[in-house]
Design an enzyme around this catalytic site. Sequence first.
Site, PDB file in Angstrom:
ATOM      1  CB  CYS A  87      -0.990  -0.028   1.155  1.00  0.00           C
ATOM      2  SG  CYS A  87      -2.371   1.126   0.938  1.00  0.00           S
ATOM      3  CG  HIS A 176      -3.362  -3.158   3.454  1.00  0.00           C
ATOM      4  ND1 HIS A 176      -2.347  -2.679   4.247  1.00  0.00           N
ATOM      5  CD2 HIS A 176      -4.026  -2.072   2.985  1.00  0.00           C
ATOM      6  CE1 HIS A 176      -2.382  -1.363   4.276  1.00  0.00           C
ATOM      7  NE2 HIS A 176      -3.388  -0.960   3.513  1.00  0.00           N
ATOM      8  CD  GLU A 178      -0.722  -5.611   5.649  1.00  0.00           C
ATOM      9  OE1 GLU A 178      -1.097  -4.499   6.093  1.00  0.00           O
ATOM     10  OE2 GLU A 178      -0.688  -5.874   4.431  1.00  0.00           O
TER      11      GLU A 178
END
Length: 248
Positions: A87, A176, A178
């Site tokens: 990001c 994202h 993660e």
Amino acid sequence: MKFLVIKHTRSEGFGIYEQFCLDAGIDVDYVELAKGDRFPDPQLYDGLWVMGGPMNVEDVEHCPWIADELAFIQRAVQMGLPYFGTCLGAQMLAAATGGRVGFINQPEVGLLSITLNPAGQQHPLLQGLDVQPNVFQWHGQAVLHLPPGATVLASSPQCPVQIYAVGDRAFGLQFHSEVTPAVMDRWVSIPDYRQELERSLGVAGREAFHQAVYDQATAMARDARILFENFVAIAQSSETARAGDIEW
């Protein structure tokens, strides 16, 4: 093997990749810019991960460390250190290497699909991913012009640069990867983050987005594992090649 992770805010960390590193026996050091941490020597590391944050790359007045971070990223990429930007981290990579970042017409927020182009379908970082994976999007800015020589690997209707490569070791991912349900729980517990989601999606939309992260957690974790293992392989293969790169 040792990775360096740059965190722009305490609330946006390494997510699922922290556990992946632990499982793989990879050491991790953190630079937490909100705490005033200094940047270490990039030559001490085998890979650099730059995470997200609510600020933008031009917010130097409010975040004076941005100029130093851009210089650090430029140095790391020039020396051939493998780079994984998430990001804001993807936008930082572009700004540090000659690209341009700015606002897109409409923010992308939600679990939305991206499409790997032919180059992306053949790229070592993305091997094993579906051609149209659903990913966690939450951004109003993006890479508008690529750095010189960069290659787009995936796009979405609202954001033509979803994944891109600078050379064969530096990668920006606008989404994202993660995020886990626990990360989502933490974000919606932060008033500013929750209000921002509700401005974009409404209360019902925010709740639906939250539930979707739970519903698709297994698929998201699978895709994150694929990206992680591919990036580790690229980092391992680059260790010898970097021996002849630029010295600083």
